[in-house]
Design a protein around this motif. Structure first.
Motif, PDB file in Angstrom:
ATOM      1  N   HIS A 111       0.804  -1.222   0.000  1.00 42.76           N
ATOM      2  CA  HIS A 111       0.000   0.000   0.000  1.00 42.76           C
ATOM      3  C   HIS A 111       0.837   1.272   0.000  1.00 42.76           C
ATOM      4  O   HIS A 111       0.448   2.271  -0.612  1.00 42.76           O
ATOM      5  N   PHE A 112       1.973   1.250   0.693  1.00 36.40           N
ATOM      6  CA  PHE A 112       2.724   2.491   0.905  1.00 36.40           C
ATOM      7  C   PHE A 112       4.143   2.455   0.340  1.00 36.40           C
ATOM      8  O   PHE A 112       4.885   3.425   0.505  1.00 36.40           O
ATOM      9  N   ASP A 113       4.499   1.355  -0.304  1.00 35.96           N
ATOM     10  CA  ASP A 113       5.851   1.224  -0.872  1.00 35.96           C
ATOM     11  C   ASP A 113       6.916   1.426   0.208  1.00 35.96           C
ATOM     12  O   ASP A 113       7.982   1.998  -0.036  1.00 35.96           O
ATOM     13  N   ILE A 114       6.613   0.944   1.413  1.00 29.86           N
ATOM     14  CA  ILE A 114       7.547   1.004   2.537  1.00 29.86           C
ATOM     15  C   ILE A 114       8.073  -0.411   2.781  1.00 29.86           C
ATOM     16  O   ILE A 114       7.296  -1.322   3.081  1.00 29.86           O
ATOM     17  N   PHE A 115       9.378  -0.591   2.659  1.00 35.06           N
ATOM     18  CA  PHE A 115       9.969  -1.920   2.800  1.00 35.06           C
ATOM     19  C   PHE A 115      10.845  -2.040   4.049  1.00 35.06           C
ATOM     20  O   PHE A 115      11.464  -3.076   4.275  1.00 35.06           O
ATOM     21  N   ASP A 116      10.880  -0.994   4.861  1.00 35.25           N
ATOM     22  CA  ASP A 116      11.624  -1.054   6.112  1.00 35.25           C
ATOM     23  C   ASP A 116      10.880  -1.927   7.112  1.00 35.25           C
ATOM     24  O   ASP A 116       9.639  -2.000   7.096  1.00 35.25           O
ATOM     25  N   LEU A 117      11.634  -2.576   7.991  1.00 34.74           N
ATOM     26  CA  LEU A 117      11.017  -3.317   9.086  1.00 34.74           C
ATOM     27  C   LEU A 117      10.524  -2.325  10.129  1.00 34.74           C
ATOM     28  O   LEU A 117      11.283  -1.466  10.591  1.00 34.74           O
ATOM     29  N   LEU A 118       9.258  -2.433  10.497  1.00 33.97           N
ATOM     30  CA  LEU A 118       8.689  -1.519  11.483  1.00 33.97           C
ATOM     31  C   LEU A 118       9.299  -1.786  12.860  1.00 33.97           C
ATOM     32  O   LEU A 118       9.344  -2.932  13.326  1.00 33.97           O
ATOM     33  N   ALA A 119       9.768  -0.727  13.503  1.00 33.15           N
ATOM     34  CA  ALA A 119      10.407  -0.833  14.809  1.00 33.15           C
ATOM     35  C   ALA A 119      10.168   0.476  15.562  1.00 33.15           C
ATOM     36  O   ALA A 119       9.767   1.488  14.964  1.00 33.15           O
ATOM     37  N   PRO A 120      10.419   0.508  16.868  1.00 37.56           N
ATOM     38  CA  PRO A 120      10.172   1.735  17.634  1.00 37.56           C
ATOM     39  C   PRO A 120      10.898   2.948  17.091  1.00 37.56           C
ATOM     40  O   PRO A 120      10.354   4.060  17.052  1.00 37.56           O
ATOM     41  N   GLU A 121      12.128   2.754  16.614  1.00 36.14           N
ATOM     42  CA  GLU A 121      12.943   3.902  16.202  1.00 36.14           C
ATOM     43  C   GLU A 121      12.501   4.524  14.875  1.00 36.14           C
ATOM     44  O   GLU A 121      12.808   5.687  14.602  1.00 36.14           O
ATOM     45  N   ASN A 122      11.790   3.764  14.009  1.00 35.50           N
ATOM     46  CA  ASN A 122      11.343   4.370  12.746  1.00 35.50           C
ATOM     47  C   ASN A 122       9.825   4.524  12.681  1.00 35.50           C
ATOM     48  O   ASN A 122       9.274   4.865  11.638  1.00 35.50           O
ATOM     49  N   ALA A 123       9.151   4.287  13.802  1.00 40.05           N
ATOM     50  CA  ALA A 123       7.685   4.327  13.827  1.00 40.05           C
ATOM     51  C   ALA A 123       7.141   5.695  13.416  1.00 40.05           C
ATOM     52  O   ALA A 123       6.199   5.791  12.625  1.00 40.05           O
ATOM     53  N   GLY A 124       7.734   6.769  13.937  1.00 39.61           N
ATOM     54  CA  GLY A 124       7.247   8.100  13.617  1.00 39.61           C
ATOM     55  C   GLY A 124       7.372   8.427  12.149  1.00 39.61           C
ATOM     56  O   GLY A 124       6.452   8.979  11.526  1.00 39.61           O
ATOM     57  N   LYS A 125       8.506   8.067  11.558  1.00 45.49           N
ATOM     58  CA  LYS A 125       8.750   8.333  10.141  1.00 45.49           C
ATOM     59  C   LYS A 125       7.755   7.569   9.269  1.00 45.49           C
ATOM     60  O   LYS A 125       7.178   8.125   8.319  1.00 45.49           O
ATOM     61  N   ILE A 126       7.558   6.292   9.575  1.00 45.62           N
ATOM     62  CA  ILE A 126       6.618   5.473   8.806  1.00 45.62           C
ATOM     63  C   ILE A 126       5.195   5.983   8.989  1.00 45.62           C
ATOM     64  O   ILE A 126       4.421   6.084   8.024  1.00 45.62           O
ATOM     65  N   TYR A 127       4.852   6.325  10.212  1.00 43.39           N
ATOM     66  CA  TYR A 127       3.499   6.820  10.506  1.00 43.39           C
ATOM     67  C   TYR A 127       3.219   8.088   9.697  1.00 43.39           C
ATOM     68  O   TYR A 127       2.149   8.217   9.071  1.00 43.39           O
TER      69      TYR A 127
END
Length: 464
Positions: A111-127
């Motif tokens: 849906h978002f073309d995001i391939f990073d593993l979701l984790a606490p440190e990148n949650a804000g950026k992905i959100y």
């Protein structure tokens, strides 16, 4: 490190990769059983944030979060979706091995073309990135369905529903069909709830329901109305199938008793439920519908949380193995009268797999291919191991080639990669069998089987 979600995700061999990419990958999705809101589709709703579309109503995620030590305020509470999402991101690394880990990253990728593993440190950026994308028109509900190549959506609807949103969607390019779910007429254990629901049926039908025959008559009228709006199926979420030989005796008296606010005995409950299901199934046969039985959930186990939050918030589990005798007797009752509709049986307890598949063969009619179906891995079995066992058991004890395939069974508009997940698992299973020499590497045959399971079988079976 390469991407976790890559083109050959789950596909363990060149054979499996060819099957998926050549035959399964681009097929339209027929999602004949889900819990999407028809109102949100008709309104072409825009979600405010990734937290809202992902965490609102998702009891799968809530269970994982609670298990990870997350306070209820971040699951069903009133804190912000950003804060809830942060707690979900803190939970995701602990979901390794759980289907939530696969689903989460498939949904971010597709849906978002995001391939990073979701984790606490990148949650804000992905959100922030996903939330910004959700404000675009292409992320409204109708376009989300189109983007995922969905052709049919089968929602789950109460007999008292007006179906106004399905009617509003009659010219939508995707078929959004209602499914008749009359479970509330069986919930006699709480007379107050039961009678409030009967009053609701009276209101929508404009008729008084004084007797059991009145109830059946109103249900038949609602059934006919659903049929007019394009309904092709019923669905029944039951702890088990009910059967007692003398169900015709006393069911009307049991109805009167619960209408008077009295509780029924176990025997009265069994008789009443057998009778009502018998009548409902005859309606399904009369109108040529498919009937689906989701059997075996043990619901609302946590009394404290049920009183606080109500049902469907993640406190359900797998129940005891099913009573094969009652399933057999009930289906035989309908078959004897030539009133057995096309039927899909879904089990929740994996120990029932083989029993369910062999039960199917008892009631095939020799006319309709795959008339009695073994439903896709459901709820707690909707994961890689559960689906692999489902495919093996159906293959060795039934006809895999006649299987009507996957459903999302989801309330989330982001859940459609679950069909991709299933298709990858299916092709990997077949690829393994081919590489072992247990299935011929006949590409014409394999193309037919895969395309049928993923698309053609459900389209034919339901008559979409």
């Amino acid at each position: 490190m390469g991407k976790f979600i890559h083109p050959d995700f789950v596909l363990e061999s060149k054979t499996a990769q060819k099957l998926y990419h050549d035959y399964a990958e681009k097929l339209p999705i027929v999602d004949f059983h889900c819990h999407l809101s028809p109102k949100l589709i008709a309104d072409n709703h825009k979600f405010e944030s990734l937290g809202q579309i992902w965490l609102e109503g998702d009891h799968y995620k809530w269970r994982a979060m609670r298990t990870n030590g997350v306070d209820e305020e971040y699951c069903t509470g009133n804190t912000s979706f950003r804060d809830k999402f942060q707690k979900w991101a803190e939970t995701v690394p602990s979901t390794i091995g759980n289907p939530l880990h696969h689903w989460t990253h498939l949904e971010l990728a597709r849906h978002f073309d995001i391939f990073d593993l979701l984790a606490p440190e990148n949650a804000g950026k992905i959100y922030d990135k996903a939330t910004e994308m959700l404000q675009q028109d292409e992320f409204r509900t109708q376009n989300l369905l189109k983007k995922m190549n969905v052709e049919v959506v089968g929602t789950t609807d109460d007999p008292a529903d007006s179906l106004q949103y399905h009617q509003a969607l009659k010219n939508f390019s995707i078929k959004v069909r209602p499914t008749f779910r009359p479970d509330n007429v069986l919930k006699t254990e709480d007379p107050e709830f039961f009678n409030a629901y009967i009053s609701k049926l009276e209101s929508v039908s404009g008729k008084k329901i004084k007797t059991l025959r009145d109830l059946i008559s109103v249900l038949d009228e609602r059934h006919a109305f659903f049929n007019e709006v394009g309904c092709k199926a019923s669905d029944h979420g039951l702890d088990r199938l009910y059967y007692t030989p003398n169900f015709l005796d006393g069911a009307d008296k049991s109805f009167e008793k619960v209408r008077n606010g009295e509780k029924l005995s176990d025997a009265e409950t069994e008789g009443y439920r057998t009778y009502v299901m018998y009548e409902l199934c005859k309606m399904n046969h009369k109108r040529g519908w498919v009937q689906q039985f989701h059997l075996g959930a043990m619901r609302n186990n946590n009394t404290r949380m049920f009183k606080k939050l109500g049902p469907d918030v993640g406190f359900d589990s797998i129940g005891n193995p099913q009573d094969a005798n009652k399933i057999s007797r009930f289906m035989d009752l309908l078959d004897t009268e030539d009133k057995l509709a096309k039927t899909i049986l879904y089990n929740l307890n994996p120990s029932d797999n083989e029993m369910f598949v062999t039960m199917l063969g008892n009631f095939q009619d020799g006319k309709t291919p795959g008339k009695i179906q073994y439903g896709a891995g459901w709820w707690f079995l909707d994961q890689k191991v559960g689906m692999e066992k489902h495919l093996r058991d159906l293959s060795v004890l039934g006809l895999l080639a006649r299987f009507v395939g996957m459903v999302t069974d989801s309330r989330s508009f982001l859940s459609y990669p679950r069909h991709e997940y299933f298709r990858r698992i299916l092709c990997n299973h077949l690829g393994q069998e081919i590489d072992k020499g247990l299935i011929p590497n006949d590409q014409k045959l394999l193309k037919t089987v895969i395309e049928d399971i993923c698309y053609h079988n459900p389209m034919r079976y339901f008559g979409f």
